[in-house]
Design a protein around this motif. Structure first.
Motif, PDB file in Angstrom:
ATOM      1  N   TRP A   1       0.794  -1.337   0.013  1.00 24.51           N
ATOM      2  CA  TRP A   1      -0.131   0.190  -0.100  1.00 24.51           C
ATOM      3  C   TRP A   1       0.891   1.213   0.072  1.00 24.51           C
ATOM      4  O   TRP A   1       2.114   1.202   0.391  1.00 24.51           O
ATOM      5  CB  TRP A   1      -1.177   0.023   1.178  1.00 24.51           C
ATOM      6  CG  TRP A   1      -2.242   0.851   0.970  1.00 24.51           C
ATOM      7  CD1 TRP A   1      -2.220   2.271   1.157  1.00 24.51           C
ATOM      8  CD2 TRP A   1      -3.538   0.327   0.937  1.00 24.51           C
ATOM      9  NE1 TRP A   1      -3.684   2.539   1.032  1.00 24.51           N
ATOM     10  CE2 TRP A   1      -4.192   1.526   0.799  1.00 24.51           C
ATOM     11  CE3 TRP A   1      -4.141  -0.955   1.036  1.00 24.51           C
ATOM     12  CZ2 TRP A   1      -5.726   1.333   0.918  1.00 24.51           C
ATOM     13  CZ3 TRP A   1      -5.409  -1.117   1.019  1.00 24.51           C
ATOM     14  CH2 TRP A   1      -6.125  -0.023   0.775  1.00 24.51           C
ATOM     15  N   GLN A   2       0.388   2.202  -0.359  1.00 23.48           N
ATOM     16  CA  GLN A   2       1.271   3.527  -0.487  1.00 23.48           C
ATOM     17  C   GLN A   2       1.376   4.052   0.976  1.00 23.48           C
ATOM     18  O   GLN A   2       0.370   3.866   1.800  1.00 23.48           O
ATOM     19  CB  GLN A   2       0.306   4.649  -1.170  1.00 23.48           C
ATOM     20  CG  GLN A   2       0.793   5.961  -1.039  1.00 23.48           C
ATOM     21  CD  GLN A   2       0.148   7.022  -1.768  1.00 23.48           C
ATOM     22  OE1 GLN A   2      -0.677   6.742  -2.754  1.00 23.48           O
ATOM     23  NE2 GLN A   2       0.216   8.250  -1.155  1.00 23.48           N
ATOM     24  N   ALA A   3       2.564   4.347   1.083  1.00 25.51           N
ATOM     25  CA  ALA A   3       3.160   5.028   2.587  1.00 25.51           C
ATOM     26  C   ALA A   3       2.246   6.454   2.775  1.00 25.51           C
ATOM     27  O   ALA A   3       1.843   7.048   1.799  1.00 25.51           O
ATOM     28  CB  ALA A   3       4.649   5.296   2.489  1.00 25.51           C
ATOM     29  N   GLY A   4       1.865   6.605   3.987  1.00 26.07           N
ATOM     30  CA  GLY A   4       1.378   7.713   4.438  1.00 26.07           C
ATOM     31  C   GLY A   4      -0.091   7.891   4.775  1.00 26.07           C
ATOM     32  O   GLY A   4      -0.680   8.576   5.219  1.00 26.07           O
ATOM     33  N   GLN A   5      -0.467   6.637   4.547  1.00 21.82           N
ATOM     34  CA  GLN A   5      -1.953   6.228   4.779  1.00 21.82           C
ATOM     35  C   GLN A   5      -2.313   5.123   5.875  1.00 21.82           C
ATOM     36  O   GLN A   5      -3.234   4.631   5.969  1.00 21.82           O
ATOM     37  CB  GLN A   5      -2.742   5.773   3.393  1.00 21.82           C
ATOM     38  CG  GLN A   5      -2.746   6.805   2.337  1.00 21.82           C
ATOM     39  CD  GLN A   5      -3.259   6.343   1.113  1.00 21.82           C
ATOM     40  OE1 GLN A   5      -3.657   5.316   0.815  1.00 21.82           O
ATOM     41  NE2 GLN A   5      -3.619   7.715   0.148  1.00 21.82           N
ATOM     42  N   GLU A   6      -1.127   5.013   6.522  1.00 17.53           N
ATOM     43  CA  GLU A   6      -1.174   3.948   7.603  1.00 17.53           C
ATOM     44  C   GLU A   6      -2.439   4.244   8.774  1.00 17.53           C
ATOM     45  O   GLU A   6      -3.059   3.201   9.048  1.00 17.53           O
ATOM     46  CB  GLU A   6       0.218   4.129   8.725  1.00 17.53           C
ATOM     47  CG  GLU A   6       1.379   3.396   7.649  1.00 17.53           C
ATOM     48  CD  GLU A   6       2.103   4.525   6.733  1.00 17.53           C
ATOM     49  OE1 GLU A   6       3.255   4.485   6.743  1.00 17.53           O
ATOM     50  OE2 GLU A   6       1.399   5.740   6.804  1.00 17.53           O
ATOM     51  N   ALA A   7      -2.682   5.509   8.927  1.00  9.08           N
ATOM     52  CA  ALA A   7      -3.697   5.830  10.108  1.00  9.08           C
ATOM     53  C   ALA A   7      -5.000   5.381   9.438  1.00  9.08           C
ATOM     54  O   ALA A   7      -6.031   5.130  10.408  1.00  9.08           O
ATOM     55  CB  ALA A   7      -3.545   7.164  10.294  1.00  9.08           C
ATOM     56  N   ALA A   8      -5.223   5.422   8.225  1.00  9.59           N
ATOM     57  CA  ALA A   8      -6.547   5.188   7.588  1.00  9.59           C
ATOM     58  C   ALA A   8      -6.834   3.516   7.288  1.00  9.59           C
ATOM     59  O   ALA A   8      -7.557   2.753   7.686  1.00  9.59           O
ATOM     60  CB  ALA A   8      -6.842   5.719   6.458  1.00  9.59           C
ATOM     61  N   VAL A   9      -5.556   2.941   7.019  1.00 11.13           N
ATOM     62  CA  VAL A   9      -5.544   1.363   6.587  1.00 11.13           C
ATOM     63  C   VAL A   9      -5.449   0.495   7.702  1.00 11.13           C
ATOM     64  O   VAL A   9      -6.337  -0.427   7.939  1.00 11.13           O
ATOM     65  CB  VAL A   9      -4.470   1.243   5.414  1.00 11.13           C
ATOM     66  CG1 VAL A   9      -4.315  -0.391   5.156  1.00 11.13           C
ATOM     67  CG2 VAL A   9      -4.720   2.019   4.164  1.00 11.13           C
ATOM     68  N   ASP A  10      -4.555   0.909   8.789  1.00  9.79           N
ATOM     69  CA  ASP A  10      -4.539  -0.041   9.871  1.00  9.79           C
ATOM     70  C   ASP A  10      -5.620  -0.636  10.614  1.00  9.79           C
ATOM     71  O   ASP A  10      -6.129  -1.691  10.922  1.00  9.79           O
ATOM     72  CB  ASP A  10      -3.653   0.689  10.804  1.00  9.79           C
ATOM     73  CG  ASP A  10      -2.228   0.398  10.324  1.00  9.79           C
ATOM     74  OD1 ASP A  10      -1.754  -0.262   9.288  1.00  9.79           O
ATOM     75  OD2 ASP A  10      -0.921   0.932  10.831  1.00  9.79           O
ATOM     76  N   PRO A  11      -6.504   0.525  11.042  1.00 15.41           N
ATOM     77  CA  PRO A  11      -7.783   0.132  11.658  1.00 15.41           C
ATOM     78  C   PRO A  11      -8.638  -0.563  10.927  1.00 15.41           C
ATOM     79  O   PRO A  11      -9.344  -1.598  11.394  1.00 15.41           O
ATOM     80  CB  PRO A  11      -8.616   1.513  11.979  1.00 15.41           C
ATOM     81  CG  PRO A  11      -7.464   2.558  11.947  1.00 15.41           C
ATOM     82  CD  PRO A  11      -6.253   1.747  10.802  1.00 15.41           C
ATOM     83  N   VAL A  12      -8.843  -0.706   9.531  1.00 15.97           N
ATOM     84  CA  VAL A  12      -9.719  -1.532   8.850  1.00 15.97           C
ATOM     85  C   VAL A  12      -9.099  -3.103   8.697  1.00 15.97           C
ATOM     86  O   VAL A  12      -9.639  -3.935   8.867  1.00 15.97           O
ATOM     87  CB  VAL A  12      -9.704  -1.148   7.114  1.00 15.97           C
ATOM     88  CG1 VAL A  12     -10.484  -2.009   6.302  1.00 15.97           C
ATOM     89  CG2 VAL A  12     -10.242   0.492   7.217  1.00 15.97           C
TER      90      VAL A  12
END
Length: 416
Positions: free
Chosen positions: A37-48
């Motif tokens: 996945w693209q870096a910088g989107q961890e806060a959105a992707v990790d909870p899902v």
């Protein structure tokens, strides 16, 4: 579970670091899926991911976040070496180096047409090749003008509703020590996106079918007056002092810093970028508006289904990977991810329910003043690369408007 971010400067480094990362089943029968996945989107992707793992005991996902500038090269290398991830993030179509359509053309992705969610994916999402559905969107991403509200007030400017008003606000901001429009003049990343947004505005407002006509060979960029207008508007902004001093040397990171710090008042970015900008400036407030056309009625907001995910055809765990994609299509999970990305879920977009930073775009969307974001339909990544070169060349004067248009046509017609 702990997520990892992989920072890589080249495909060779990726091979060395990722060689041992094939997915598989553990001794206790649990399945571990690999995902990029693209870096910088961890806060959105990790909870899902955590929600999926909780709902599906026995399946875990190990995600590797790769820098966007090298993402496409790294993922291509992994697939070519037979070490592709089970689930892969990318953009729709074939117009970006990270495009899922490039992987589909290489027969690397599963056809998802038989999945229950397949009928919910609109054609405009750009994730189909004929009857083949090779990915699903993770959100709807408007591309507009992010406004730092504190800088707007301090610079004595207002949100423009027409292009002439924008030029006037540029002059006011410059007289008060601000640049009104931040720009990544080095060309890549947000730089090429800026010029592509202008083209989406002026070319597609006049002729929504232009892309199809160009793909069919029925028109050219040189032969389209609105492409010339696009280049003219870009240079007019330079002449009006809209851009920061030394704009040609500014990269995407500096553009974001200028906007988040309030040195620049506005910047053209996708909705998900505003979330990242806002997170780096927690005391700042941002709003989003369409980049203005020549008139209010002719203003168009580019809409991008600019991110999607697909499943590796060679994966040993296709069923589990498809289960993850299906999980993301459920309304509550789709909204959880989209909200985190600063986007709208497909359901909320269709219902006109926009919230957060993009809530101010509800009126222009509900009135139908939208167009597709043009680069997702480009025939190859070279067109976007040349567009980025034009961003720099037109600023420095090293590229003429005529040469810029000719070079874009050449890139468009380029074949492997």
């Amino acid at each position: 579970m702990k997520r990892t971010m992989l920072s890589i400067g080249s495909a060779l480094a990726a091979v060395a670091l990722l060689a041992g990362c094939a997915s598989g089943a553990a001794d206790d029968g649990e399945v571990e899926l690999q995902m990029t996945w693209q870096a910088g989107q961890e806060a959105a992707v990790d909870p899902v991911i955590e929600a999926f793992e909780k709902a599906n005991p026995g399946i875990t996902i190990k995600v590797q976040y790769l820098p966007v500038d090298t993402y496409g090269q790294v993922v291509q290398t992994r697939f070519q070496s037979g070490n592709g991830p089970d689930v892969v993030w990318g953009s729709p179509g074939t117009g970006n180096p990270n495009a899922l359509g490039l992987l589909e053309a290489q027969d690397n992705l599963v056809d998802l047409s038989d999945q229950e969610f397949a009928g919910d994916v609109p054609d405009i999402a750009g994730l189909r090749n004929g009857d083949v559905l090779y990915g699903v969107p993770v959100g709807v991403f408007p591309i507009g003008m992010a406004v730092n509200t504190a800088a707007l007030e301090a610079s004595g400017t207002t949100v423009p509703k027409t292009f002439d008003e924008l030029l006037e606000q540029c002059r006011i901001a410059a007289s008060n020590g601000y640049s009104f429009v931040s720009i990544a003049g080095q060309g890549s990343g947000l730089g090429s996106l800026f010029l592509a947004t202008l083209a989406s505005q002026w070319v597609l407002e006049k002729n929504p079918d232009w892309i199809d006509q160009r793909l069919a060979g029925e028109t050219t960029i040189v032969g389209t007056p609105e492409w010339e207008t696009t280049m003219d508007r870009y240079v007019e902004m330079k002449d009006a002092g809209c851009y920061p001093e030394g704009a040609a040397s500014i990269d995407t990171g500096q553009q974001i810093a200028d906007l988040s710090s309030g040195k620049s008042v506005t910047g053209v970015v996708p909705a998900d970028a505003i979330v990242q900008i806002a997170s780096s400036a927690p005391d700042a407030k941002f709003e989003m508006y369409p980049f203005p056309g020549d008139t209010e009625d002719s203003t168009r907001l580019p809409i991008s289904f600019g991110q999607g995910i697909g499943v590796n055809k060679a994966s040993k765990h296709v069923d589990e990977a498809e289960k993850f994609l299906a999980f993301l299509q459920e309304p509550e999970n789709s909204k959880l991810l989209a909200d985190g990305l600063g986007a709208a879920s497909l359901n909320d977009f269709n219902d006109g329910k926009l919230s957060g930073i993009i809530a101010s775009l509800s009126d222009v969307i509900s009135s139908g003043q939208t167009v597709a974001y043009m680069p997702l339909q480009f025939p190859n990544p070279e067109v976007l690369t040349v567009l980025g070169n034009d961003v720099t060349g037109l600023l420095t004067g090293q590229t003429s408007k005529d040469d810029a248009l000719i070079n874009l046509d050449k890139a468009w017609d380029k074949t492997e």
